[in-house]
Design a protein around this motif. Structure first.
Motif, PDB file in Angstrom:
ATOM      1  N   SER A 124       0.817  -1.212   0.000  1.00 18.61           N
ATOM      2  CA  SER A 124       0.000   0.000   0.000  1.00 18.61           C
ATOM      3  C   SER A 124       0.856   1.271   0.000  1.00 18.61           C
ATOM      4  CB  SER A 124      -0.927   0.023   1.222  1.00 18.61           C
ATOM      5  OG  SER A 124      -0.162   0.064   2.417  1.00 18.61           O
ATOM      6  N   VAL A 125       2.107   1.164   0.439  1.00 21.69           N
ATOM      7  CA  VAL A 125       2.965   2.351   0.506  1.00 21.69           C
ATOM      8  C   VAL A 125       3.328   2.877  -0.882  1.00 21.69           C
ATOM      9  CG1 VAL A 125       3.935   1.615   2.709  1.00 21.69           C
ATOM     10  CG2 VAL A 125       5.128   1.031   0.589  1.00 21.69           C
ATOM     11  N   LEU A 126       3.057   2.093  -1.925  1.00 18.07           N
ATOM     12  CA  LEU A 126       3.438   2.487  -3.284  1.00 18.07           C
ATOM     13  C   LEU A 126       2.366   3.282  -4.002  1.00 18.07           C
ATOM     14  CD1 LEU A 126       5.055  -0.897  -4.425  1.00 18.07           C
ATOM     15  CD2 LEU A 126       6.218   1.124  -3.517  1.00 18.07           C
ATOM     16  N   LEU A 127       1.154   3.390  -3.418  1.00 19.76           N
ATOM     17  CA  LEU A 127       0.065   4.116  -4.067  1.00 19.76           C
ATOM     18  C   LEU A 127       0.172   5.605  -3.743  1.00 19.76           C
ATOM     19  CD1 LEU A 127      -2.883   1.660  -3.448  1.00 19.76           C
ATOM     20  CD2 LEU A 127      -1.919   2.284  -5.658  1.00 19.76           C
ATOM     21  N   PRO A 128       0.323   6.475  -4.762  1.00 16.52           N
ATOM     22  CA  PRO A 128       0.564   7.908  -4.494  1.00 16.52           C
ATOM     23  C   PRO A 128      -0.605   8.626  -3.833  1.00 16.52           C
ATOM     24  CG  PRO A 128       1.263   7.317  -6.717  1.00 16.52           C
ATOM     25  CD  PRO A 128       0.483   6.156  -6.185  1.00 16.52           C
ATOM     26  N   THR A 129      -1.827   8.580  -4.430  1.00 14.84           N
ATOM     27  CA  THR A 129      -2.949   9.350  -3.903  1.00 14.84           C
ATOM     28  C   THR A 129      -4.224   8.544  -4.002  1.00 14.84           C
ATOM     29  OG1 THR A 129      -3.720  10.341  -5.981  1.00 14.84           O
ATOM     30  CG2 THR A 129      -1.883  11.438  -4.864  1.00 14.84           C
ATOM     31  N   LEU A 130      -5.331   9.130  -3.446  1.00 10.41           N
ATOM     32  CA  LEU A 130      -6.634   8.465  -3.480  1.00 10.41           C
ATOM     33  C   LEU A 130      -7.322   8.579  -4.838  1.00 10.41           C
ATOM     34  CD1 LEU A 130      -8.157   9.279   0.022  1.00 10.41           C
ATOM     35  CD2 LEU A 130      -7.150   7.159  -0.775  1.00 10.41           C
TER      36      LEU A 130
ATOM     37  N   PRO B  37      -4.413   8.266   4.839  1.00  6.81           N
ATOM     38  CA  PRO B  37      -4.322   9.419   5.745  1.00  6.81           C
ATOM     39  C   PRO B  37      -3.186   9.304   6.757  1.00  6.81           C
ATOM     40  CG  PRO B  37      -6.598   8.688   5.537  1.00  6.81           C
ATOM     41  CD  PRO B  37      -5.747   7.636   4.898  1.00  6.81           C
ATOM     42  N   LEU B  38      -2.935   8.086   7.246  1.00  2.00           N
ATOM     43  CA  LEU B  38      -1.817   7.891   8.173  1.00  2.00           C
ATOM     44  C   LEU B  38      -0.488   8.211   7.497  1.00  2.00           C
ATOM     45  CD1 LEU B  38      -2.503   4.613  10.209  1.00  2.00           C
ATOM     46  CD2 LEU B  38      -2.253   6.921  11.102  1.00  2.00           C
ATOM     47  N   TYR B  39      -0.367   7.758   6.273  1.00  2.00           N
ATOM     48  CA  TYR B  39       0.867   8.031   5.535  1.00  2.00           C
ATOM     49  C   TYR B  39       1.067   9.538   5.338  1.00  2.00           C
ATOM     50  CZ  TYR B  39       0.753   3.029   4.325  1.00  2.00           C
ATOM     51  OH  TYR B  39       0.728   1.663   4.364  1.00  2.00           O
ATOM     52  N   TYR B  40      -0.014  10.239   5.001  1.00  7.77           N
ATOM     53  CA  TYR B  40       0.083  11.681   4.778  1.00  7.77           C
ATOM     54  C   TYR B  40       0.519  12.404   6.052  1.00  7.77           C
ATOM     55  CZ  TYR B  40      -2.433  10.904   0.393  1.00  7.77           C
ATOM     56  OH  TYR B  40      -2.817  10.476  -0.848  1.00  7.77           O
TER      57      TYR B  40
ATOM     58  N   LYS C 280       7.434  15.477  -1.803  1.00  2.00           N
ATOM     59  CA  LYS C 280       8.550  14.821  -2.482  1.00  2.00           C
ATOM     60  C   LYS C 280       8.037  13.697  -3.396  1.00  2.00           C
ATOM     61  CE  LYS C 280      11.639  17.248  -0.199  1.00  2.00           C
ATOM     62  NZ  LYS C 280      12.482  18.247  -0.872  1.00  2.00           N
ATOM     63  N   PRO C 281       8.893  13.179  -4.283  1.00  2.00           N
ATOM     64  CA  PRO C 281       8.493  12.041  -5.125  1.00  2.00           C
ATOM     65  C   PRO C 281       8.141  10.822  -4.282  1.00  2.00           C
ATOM     66  CG  PRO C 281      10.488  13.079  -5.965  1.00  2.00           C
ATOM     67  CD  PRO C 281      10.223  13.700  -4.628  1.00  2.00           C
ATOM     68  N   ILE C 282       7.383   9.905  -4.875  1.00  2.00           N
ATOM     69  CA  ILE C 282       6.857   8.762  -4.137  1.00  2.00           C
ATOM     70  C   ILE C 282       7.964   7.879  -3.575  1.00  2.00           C
ATOM     71  CG2 ILE C 282       6.623   7.412  -6.271  1.00  2.00           C
ATOM     72  CD1 ILE C 282       4.402   7.221  -3.104  1.00  2.00           C
ATOM     73  N   TYR C 283       9.095   7.751  -4.281  1.00  2.00           N
ATOM     74  CA  TYR C 283      10.153   6.870  -3.783  1.00  2.00           C
ATOM     75  C   TYR C 283      10.777   7.398  -2.487  1.00  2.00           C
ATOM     76  CZ  TYR C 283      13.250  10.146  -6.283  1.00  2.00           C
ATOM     77  OH  TYR C 283      13.899  11.273  -6.730  1.00  2.00           O
ATOM     78  N   ILE C 284      10.662   8.693  -2.222  1.00  2.00           N
ATOM     79  CA  ILE C 284      11.127   9.250  -0.946  1.00  2.00           C
ATOM     80  C   ILE C 284      10.047   9.088   0.118  1.00  2.00           C
ATOM     81  CG2 ILE C 284      11.799  11.381   0.240  1.00  2.00           C
ATOM     82  CD1 ILE C 284      13.128  12.292  -2.334  1.00  2.00           C
ATOM     83  N   ARG C 285       8.786   9.301  -0.268  1.00  2.00           N
ATOM     84  CA  ARG C 285       7.685   9.188   0.687  1.00  2.00           C
ATOM     85  C   ARG C 285       7.505   7.752   1.185  1.00  2.00           C
ATOM     86  NH1 ARG C 285       3.848  11.617  -3.492  1.00  2.00           N
ATOM     87  NH2 ARG C 285       2.197  10.677  -2.235  1.00  2.00           N
ATOM     88  N   VAL C 286       7.884   6.766   0.372  1.00  2.00           N
ATOM     89  CA  VAL C 286       7.776   5.358   0.786  1.00  2.00           C
ATOM     90  C   VAL C 286       8.565   5.098   2.065  1.00  2.00           C
ATOM     91  CG1 VAL C 286       8.544   3.027   0.174  1.00  2.00           C
ATOM     92  CG2 VAL C 286       7.215   4.365  -1.459  1.00  2.00           C
ATOM     93  N   LEU C 287       9.722   5.711   2.183  1.00  2.00           N
ATOM     94  CA  LEU C 287      10.570   5.504   3.360  1.00  2.00           C
ATOM     95  C   LEU C 287       9.907   6.026   4.633  1.00  2.00           C
ATOM     96  CD1 LEU C 287      14.027   6.533   1.828  1.00  2.00           C
ATOM     97  CD2 LEU C 287      13.078   4.220   2.130  1.00  2.00           C
TER      98      LEU C 287
END
Length: 514
Positions: free
Chosen positions: A228-234, A376-379, A390-397
């Motif tokens: 689920s961490v790979l999905l950018p937005t809703l 929402p938790l990820y945000y 930032k790009p998704i590959y940074i937000r995944v971390l």
């Protein structure tokens, strides 16, 4: 599309200028040699080349147009352009009802059918009103930010990812933002735990004498949910939302059909609560079936026209109610005693092909729901670490620690019905009912605020309740009722049940209700 067309037209004009100059040059050279016939032939040859190149360019442009249209359509289904009312409806239906429908029959048994039906209707109606309050608060906040020049970015697009705590906090103050944020985090965290617990429990009933116990299945689904961490937005949910909705619809009516084939039990509809703990645990689960307000702001914010979410939620609310009430009532009429001792309705139903199809569909839905409630938790985590742009590959971390924590908790405490009751009692009374009602009345406490209200209450409601004073009194009733019965008694009795389960089964049990 415009840039592609512009490039093609520009290329065609350049080609025509080049061909015309060649024709004129050839004709002049031929005249100088007194050979006009040759010049005419060359000129005709130049026109033929021009026509051929124009035809090729038109064919290429048509092909690019068709490819672009196809890509745009697919991008709407799988990419980031799915912000229509239909998408809001699909996402709301999938987020609002899912694994909770599998434990609702157990909740109905604990409360008793005579009390469960009016409680469901009452919670549903009040839930719609508090959602209206929440949408109005969102509109007020958006208007203030637009006037302050802080809503739109340099490109004219919204530069905000609005969340529930932003809406409540901006209307009640910093203290409310902090309190709400803590409650919402607990709500979303617990709901995601329930998705993993439900998935492991569902998969266990796929076959008799399953080779994997529920703890092993919990680990499997905990690992799977990390994707689920790979999905950018809703906005990246249209197609999978349809799959999820097919799962809940099929399951609800499959349960109704199974109950009808089984027939009514001798004591159908006569069960009453065995005690206060059972009643309030059941009431908490019923509340949560209509309490998906925590991620409603993200759904609304992902729409192209967020202000239209009122109608979207109304239709989603009707559809959800048409699923939850019939199947829960049907189980009470067919298996009232068994439902009391099974937190998951699959533990009651006979193993058939129809049941297996239902389980597979619900597993898909629960994975989707995990994605919806984890977003929402990820945000929040991204904002705290200042990487949300930032790009998704940074937000995944930033997202991985959250998803891993949820998976570990789910494996440690896989108490299906109890987890739902605990999470619901802590969060649903506040997030779905008390906070929106209190914030709406507080914001419009003065006549000046009432006159400047962006989304006032419906006229029929103002007439029925006698104006703003009646609206405030109604909201005070909602706040008091749910804080006392939902938060107060609900937390006390759900935690008592949780402590009982921990003592009896211990953390990380191999199997729960096997």
């Amino acid at each position: 599309m415009d840039s592609v067309a512009g490039g093609a037209c520009s290329g065609g004009a350049d080609a025509q200028i080049y061909i015309d100059s060649r024709g004129r040059g050839s004709h002049t050279a031929a005249a100088g040699a007194t050979s006009s016939t040759q010049g005419a032939v060359i000129s005709r040859h130049g026109h033929q080349q021009q026509q051929q190149q124009q035809q090729q360019q038109q064919q290429q442009h048509a092909a690019e147009g068709q490819a672009g249209s196809w890509k745009q359509k697919m991008h709407g289904w799988f990419g980031g352009d799915a912000g229509l009312p239909m998408d809001g409806w699909l996402t709301t239906c999938c987020a609002q009802i899912g694994q909770i429908m599998l434990t609702l029959p157990n909740a109905y048994s604990k409360v008793g059918l005579a009390a469960a039906v009016p409680l469901s209707v009452g919670c549903a109606v009040l839930s719609f009103w508090t959602m209206y309050c929440l949408i109005a608060l969102y509109a007020e906040r958006k208007q203030r930010l637009i006037k302050a020049g802080r809503w739109h970015g340099p490109e004219g697009k919204s530069q905000h990812v609005t969340q529930y705590h932003d809406v409540i906090g901006d209307n009640l103050g910093t203290w409310a933002r902090i309190v709400v944020q803590v409650v919402v985090v607990v709500s979303l965290f617990g709901t995601n735990v329930a998705q993993i617990v439900a998935s492991a429990s569902d998969a266990y009933y796929l076959e008799e004498g399953n080779s994997l116990d529920k703890r092993q299945l919990g680990i499997v689904f905990g690992v799977l949910m990390q994707l689920s961490v790979l999905l950018p937005t809703l906005r990246h949910f249209r197609f999978i939302n349809i799959l999820g909705l097919v799962g809940t619809t099929y399951t609800a009516w499959y349960i109704v059909a199974s109950a009808a084939m089984h027939g009514m039990a001798p004591n159908a509809g006569q069960r009453t609560p065995t005690g206060m703990r059972d009643f309030y645990n059941g009431f908490a689960v019923i509340m949560s079936a209509f309490g998906g307000h925590a991620n409603a702001i993200e759904i609304m914010d992902s729409m192209f026209v967020p202000e239209g979410y009122t109608r979207v939620y109304w239709w989603a609310f009707l559809y959800i109610f048409s699923l939850t009430l019939p199947h829960s009532t049907a189980v009470q009429l067919a298996w009232p005693d068994q439902a009391l001792h099974n937190g998951n309705v699959y533990g009651i139903l006979p193993l058939t092909l129809a049941k297996k199809i239902s389980i597979y569909l619900m597993l898909v839905h629960q994975i989707i729901a995990f994605c919806l409630y984890s977003a929402p938790l990820y945000y929040m985590c991204e904002k705290a670490l200042r990487v949300h742009t930032k790009p998704i590959y940074i937000r995944v971390l930033a997202r991985l620690p959250v998803s891993i924590s949820v998976a570990v908790f789910a494996v440690a405490f896989p108490f299906y019905g109890t987890i739902n009751a605990v999470v619901a009692s802590i969060t649903s009374p506040l997030v779905a009912f008390a906070f929106p009602a209190a914030a709406y009345s507080w914001l419009h406490r003065t006549k000046d605020r009432q006159q400047a209200c962006v989304r006032p209450p419906p006229s029929w409601m103002m007439t029925l309740l006698g104006g703003w004073s009646g609206i405030h009194a109604f909201n005070v009733f909602i706040v008091a009722f749910f804080i006392v019965n939902g938060t107060g008694f609900g937390i006390a009795y759900s935690f008592a049940q949780f402590i009982h389960d921990v003592k009896h089964f211990k953390p990380f049990p191999h199997c729960y209700q096997c």
